[in-house]
Design an enzyme around this catalytic site. Structure first.
Site, PDB file in Angstrom:
ATOM      1  N   LYS A   1      -0.485 -12.552  -5.875  1.00  0.00           N
ATOM      2  CA  LYS A   1       0.525 -13.447  -6.731  1.00  0.00           C
ATOM      3  C   LYS A   1       1.441 -14.615  -5.089  1.00  0.00           C
ATOM      4  O   LYS A   1       1.965 -15.457  -5.595  1.00  0.00           O
ATOM      5  CB  LYS A   1       2.222 -12.654  -6.766  1.00  0.00           C
ATOM      6  CG  LYS A   1       1.559 -11.432  -7.505  1.00  0.00           C
ATOM      7  CD  LYS A   1       2.542 -10.828  -8.810  1.00  0.00           C
ATOM      8  CE  LYS A   1       3.005  -9.833  -7.638  1.00  0.00           C
ATOM      9  NZ  LYS A   1       1.928  -8.266  -7.156  1.00  0.00           N
TER      10      LYS A   1
ATOM     11  N   GLN B   1       5.019  -6.076  -7.157  1.00  0.00           N
ATOM     12  CA  GLN B   1       4.201  -5.189  -7.683  1.00  0.00           C
ATOM     13  C   GLN B   1       3.379  -5.390  -8.877  1.00  0.00           C
ATOM     14  O   GLN B   1       3.311  -6.589  -8.613  1.00  0.00           O
ATOM     15  CB  GLN B   1       5.033  -3.957  -7.789  1.00  0.00           C
ATOM     16  CG  GLN B   1       5.582  -3.347  -6.362  1.00  0.00           C
ATOM     17  CD  GLN B   1       7.350  -4.200  -6.192  1.00  0.00           C
ATOM     18  OE1 GLN B   1       7.829  -4.078  -6.787  1.00  0.00           O
ATOM     19  NE2 GLN B   1       7.543  -4.168  -5.016  1.00  0.00           N
TER      20      GLN B   1
ATOM     21  N   ALA C   1       0.559  -5.638   3.138  1.00  0.00           N
ATOM     22  CA  ALA C   1       1.556  -6.433   3.553  1.00  0.00           C
ATOM     23  C   ALA C   1       2.840  -6.501   4.288  1.00  0.00           C
ATOM     24  O   ALA C   1       3.981  -6.690   5.309  1.00  0.00           O
ATOM     25  CB  ALA C   1       2.298  -7.917   2.627  1.00  0.00           C
TER      26      ALA C   1
ATOM     27  N   PRO D   1      -4.041   1.188   5.657  1.00  0.00           N
ATOM     28  CA  PRO D   1      -4.964   0.257   4.260  1.00  0.00           C
ATOM     29  C   PRO D   1      -5.348   0.737   2.977  1.00  0.00           C
ATOM     30  O   PRO D   1      -4.747   1.202   2.589  1.00  0.00           O
ATOM     31  CB  PRO D   1      -6.143   1.587   5.281  1.00  0.00           C
ATOM     32  CG  PRO D   1      -5.464   2.604   5.382  1.00  0.00           C
ATOM     33  CD  PRO D   1      -4.360   2.421   6.370  1.00  0.00           C
ATOM     34  N   ARG D   2      -5.854  -0.541   2.301  1.00  0.00           N
ATOM     35  CA  ARG D   2      -5.471  -0.355   0.978  1.00  0.00           C
ATOM     36  C   ARG D   2      -6.601   0.903  -0.121  1.00  0.00           C
ATOM     37  O   ARG D   2      -7.738   0.164   1.349  1.00  0.00           O
ATOM     38  CB  ARG D   2      -5.343  -1.643   0.088  1.00  0.00           C
ATOM     39  CG  ARG D   2      -3.981  -2.449   0.999  1.00  0.00           C
ATOM     40  CD  ARG D   2      -4.230  -3.410  -0.032  1.00  0.00           C
ATOM     41  NE  ARG D   2      -2.806  -4.453   0.387  1.00  0.00           N
ATOM     42  CZ  ARG D   2      -2.555  -5.275   0.417  1.00  0.00           C
ATOM     43  NH1 ARG D   2      -3.618  -6.187   1.001  1.00  0.00           N
ATOM     44  NH2 ARG D   2      -1.716  -6.095   0.916  1.00  0.00           N
TER      45      ARG D   2
ATOM     46  N   GLY E   1       5.067  -7.192  -0.531  1.00  0.00           N
ATOM     47  CA  GLY E   1       4.854  -8.395   0.415  1.00  0.00           C
ATOM     48  C   GLY E   1       4.206  -9.610   0.031  1.00  0.00           C
ATOM     49  O   GLY E   1       2.986  -9.271  -0.559  1.00  0.00           O
ATOM     50  N   HIS E   2       4.532 -10.498  -0.118  1.00  0.00           N
ATOM     51  CA  HIS E   2       3.773 -11.356  -1.075  1.00  0.00           C
ATOM     52  C   HIS E   2       3.126 -12.489   1.165  1.00  0.00           C
ATOM     53  O   HIS E   2       3.797 -13.044   1.492  1.00  0.00           O
ATOM     54  CB  HIS E   2       5.030 -12.520  -2.042  1.00  0.00           C
ATOM     55  CG  HIS E   2       4.894 -12.083  -2.272  1.00  0.00           C
ATOM     56  ND1 HIS E   2       5.875 -11.959  -3.734  1.00  0.00           N
ATOM     57  CD2 HIS E   2       4.158 -10.123  -3.492  1.00  0.00           C
ATOM     58  CE1 HIS E   2       5.991 -11.326  -4.628  1.00  0.00           C
ATOM     59  NE2 HIS E   2       5.082 -10.639  -4.723  1.00  0.00           N
TER      60      HIS E   2
ATOM     61  N   ASP F   1      -0.077  -6.165  -5.212  1.00  0.00           N
ATOM     62  CA  ASP F   1      -1.607  -7.116  -4.048  1.00  0.00           C
ATOM     63  C   ASP F   1      -2.310  -8.236  -4.403  1.00  0.00           C
ATOM     64  O   ASP F   1      -3.381  -7.929  -3.558  1.00  0.00           O
ATOM     65  CB  ASP F   1      -1.964  -6.193  -3.558  1.00  0.00           C
ATOM     66  CG  ASP F   1      -0.987  -4.812  -2.154  1.00  0.00           C
ATOM     67  OD1 ASP F   1       0.338  -5.193  -1.851  1.00  0.00           O
ATOM     68  OD2 ASP F   1      -1.440  -3.914  -2.039  1.00  0.00           O
ATOM     69  N   GLU F   2      -2.422  -8.419  -5.545  1.00  0.00           N
ATOM     70  CA  GLU F   2      -3.264  -9.122  -6.304  1.00  0.00           C
ATOM     71  C   GLU F   2      -3.694 -10.712  -6.022  1.00  0.00           C
ATOM     72  O   GLU F   2      -4.028 -11.146  -6.489  1.00  0.00           O
ATOM     73  CB  GLU F   2      -3.202  -9.452  -7.478  1.00  0.00           C
ATOM     74  CG  GLU F   2      -3.638  -8.124  -8.568  1.00  0.00           C
ATOM     75  CD  GLU F   2      -1.846  -7.649  -8.674  1.00  0.00           C
ATOM     76  OE1 GLU F   2      -0.975  -7.558  -8.179  1.00  0.00           O
ATOM     77  OE2 GLU F   2      -1.899  -6.403  -9.608  1.00  0.00           O
TER      78      GLU F   2
HETATM   79  P1  IMP Z   1       7.505   2.728  -3.613  1.00  0.00           P
HETATM   80  O1  IMP Z   1       7.884   1.215  -4.328  1.00  0.00           O
HETATM   81  O2  IMP Z   1       8.243   1.968  -2.470  1.00  0.00           O
HETATM   82  O3  IMP Z   1       8.931   3.705  -4.427  1.00  0.00           O
HETATM   83  O4  IMP Z   1       6.311   3.217  -3.697  1.00  0.00           O
HETATM   84  C1  IMP Z   1       5.581   3.410  -4.804  1.00  0.00           C
HETATM   85  C2  IMP Z   1       4.392   3.142  -5.254  1.00  0.00           C
HETATM   86  O5  IMP Z   1       4.464   1.361  -5.285  1.00  0.00           O
HETATM   87  C3  IMP Z   1       3.739   3.389  -3.453  1.00  0.00           C
HETATM   88  O6  IMP Z   1       2.298   3.448  -4.540  1.00  0.00           O
HETATM   89  C4  IMP Z   1       3.631   1.915  -2.996  1.00  0.00           C
HETATM   90  O7  IMP Z   1       2.442   2.371  -1.802  1.00  0.00           O
HETATM   91  C5  IMP Z   1       3.745   1.430  -4.510  1.00  0.00           C
HETATM   92  N1  IMP Z   1       4.191  -0.251  -3.883  1.00  0.00           N
HETATM   93  C6  IMP Z   1       5.101  -0.768  -3.932  1.00  0.00           C
HETATM   94  N2  IMP Z   1       5.060  -1.393  -3.756  1.00  0.00           N
HETATM   95  C7  IMP Z   1       4.074  -2.543  -3.037  1.00  0.00           C
HETATM   96  C8  IMP Z   1       3.082  -3.833  -3.106  1.00  0.00           C
HETATM   97  O8  IMP Z   1       4.348  -4.998  -3.289  1.00  0.00           O
HETATM   98  N3  IMP Z   1       2.340  -3.886  -3.503  1.00  0.00           N
HETATM   99  C9  IMP Z   1       0.983  -2.641  -3.122  1.00  0.00           C
HETATM  100  N4  IMP Z   1       2.369  -1.426  -3.842  1.00  0.00           N
HETATM  101  C10 IMP Z   1       3.640  -1.563  -3.782  1.00  0.00           C
END
Ligand code: IMP
Length: 434
Positions: free
Chosen positions: A16, A224, A299, A304-305, A40-41, A13-14
């Site tokens: 990108k 990610q 997204a 909440p982050r 989620g971009h 979530d930086e």
């Molecule tokens: P998974 O990818 O659904 O298996 O989740 C594994 C971990 O990666 C969890 O902590 C998710 O919240 C995190 N995660 C997966 N996709 C994203 C992303 O696009 N942004 C931020 N965290 C993510």
């Protein structure tokens, strides 16, 4: 422009999506190499908000070829939904979207398995997105997965699913659960996807090599981020794919020798969704304030982050693992009104001070952040488009972070719109743009 990989330097979530969208103007191809619809971009163009989960953000530029790599896991229901939503908003995909025949398919039993696994973890839940990502990669590594190319031969699909089905039913039996998948209906659905997606499914390594030999430039898009990478992240609190820059080679069939540069994306602070250590977590009302100001809600899932101060140990590690030539610092404006800003410069672990990111989670969990406090700038930076127009304390903040992580910060994002971005004339990035 050279072929550049863009990867997240923190826990995702930086921002990108925005940077990929911006750089898409300079390339002919955008290729994503990992993950699935867990991503989620968010891209905002002329005030209009697009959230993309699977399809590379480059799709919002007409004429750009978008490639989904074999390192991805694809839920065909989610893919068709995203295609339909884009079409409904006037984005014409035409022949501009290609999907790897080697990408694995996320199936209903993957979601069921993930829900069970998270439930069984009890207190140590990973906090996954529950989209079936992990179990789909498990079937891939277990050599019982179904690939997108298999959808083109529907007569073989039932046979190819047999082992995954056996494995799933074995797990259900062990857990005392009734299996929930209607496999016959699934085979019919998958045949439909195969028929409709047939024109898009291809050997993307071949496609990309052809584009490279024509002299076209490629932007490699990671989903990610480094600290969620299966190998380099905070294991086991990670995703199941190769999110760091190294994923390009395995996830697209493009050799490392064809990647000319790497751009890391880092937020001016840190966020994380899901469980796992976040050493510089702020806590209390200040964290809430930053979450609100930065609209830090997932997204994909709306969660909440968690928010922390910029962690230079983390980003320095990401610079090393990815070989970033330059960094884009995003959401600087979220810190605008803070009187002072902390930056984590090292970790204290017992009597030791650690300056390098530890692999062992029990060490990381026991670490206390060591902070340096920098002055805030107290004036809005939203929309500033040149580095010298930033308040001097904001310039100082950027310079100090750059020195701490050992990488130039060539780009700063000062707002959600594509145009709210500044590129420093002296940066490597500026030379890529020439
Ligand atoms: P998974 O990818 O659904 O298996 O989740 C594994 C971990 O990666 C969890 O902590 C998710 O919240 C995190 N995660 C997966 N996709 C994203 C992303 O696009 N942004 C931020 N965290 C993510």
């Amino acid at each position: 422009m050279p072929n550049i990989v863009i990867a997240g330097a923190q826990w995702g979530d930086e921002g990108k999506g925005k940077v990929v969208d911006l750089l898409s103007e300079k390339v002919q191809v955008v290729a994503r190499y990992n993950g699935g619809h867990n991503a989620g971009h968010t891209v905002i163009i002329n005030g209009e908000r697009f959230v993309l989960h699977l399809i590379p953000s480059g799709i919002l530029h007409p004429g750009i070829l978008c490639v989904m790599g074999g390192g991805m896991v694809i839920d065909p229901w989610a893919l068709e939904k995203e295609i339909a939503e884009l079409r409904a908003r006037g984005v014409d995909l035409g022949e501009n979207l290609v999907v790897s025949d080697r990408a694995h398919v996320i199936l209903p039993h993957h979601r069921a398995l993930e829900a069970m696994a998270e439930e069984m973890r009890g207190e140590r839940k990973i906090g996954t997105t529950l989209r079936g990502i992990g179990p789909a990669y498990e079937d891939k590594a277990g050599r019982r997965g179904l690939r997108m190319g298999d959808l083109l031969r529907p007569e073989h699909v039932a046979g190819k699913l047999a082992e995954a089905r056996r494995n799933y039913e074995l797990i259900c039996r062990g857990a005392g659960r009734a299996p929930e998948v209607d496999w016959d209906a699934l085979v019919v659905d998958l045949a439909g996807f195969g028929e409709r997606l047939r024109p898009r499914i291809a050997d993307v390594s071949l496609v990309l090599h052809r584009e490279i030999s024509r002299g076209y430039s490629i932007l490699f898009e990671g989903a990610q981020a480094t600290l969620l990478d299966l190998d380099h992240g905070t294991y086991p609190f990670v995703t199941s794919s190769s999110a760091a820059a190294g994923g390009v080679a395995t996830g697209l069939g493009v050799p490392p020798t064809r990647v000319d540069g790497a751009l890391g994306i880092a937020k001016a602070y840190t966020t994380r969704v899901g469980a796992g250590p976040l050493p510089s977590e702020i806590g209390g009302s200040l964290e809430e304030e930053i979450r609100e100001r930065g609209a830090e809600f997932g997204a994909s899932t709306g969660r909440p982050r968690r928010c922390g101060w910029f962690d230079a140990v983390v980003v320095k590690y990401a610079v090393r693992v990815n070989g970033f030539d330059s960094l884009c610092l995003t959401k600087l404006d979220v810190l605008d009104l803070l009187p002072e800003i902390k930056v984590c410069v090292a970790y204290r672990h017992g009597s030791e001070t650690l300056s390098e990111f530890p692999a062992d989670l029990s060490v990381l969990e026991a670490c206390e952040p060591v902070y340096e406090t920098l002055p805030g700038w107290g004036t809005p930076t939203v929309g500033v488009r040149s580095f010298t127009e930033l308040p001097s304390a904001a310039q100082g903040y950027v310079e100090r972070l750059s020195a701490m992580v050992g990488c130039e910060i060539g780009m700063v994002s000062t707002g959600p719109d594509r145009r709210d971005t500044l590129i420093r004339a002296t940066s490597v990035l500026a030379s890529w743009f020439e």
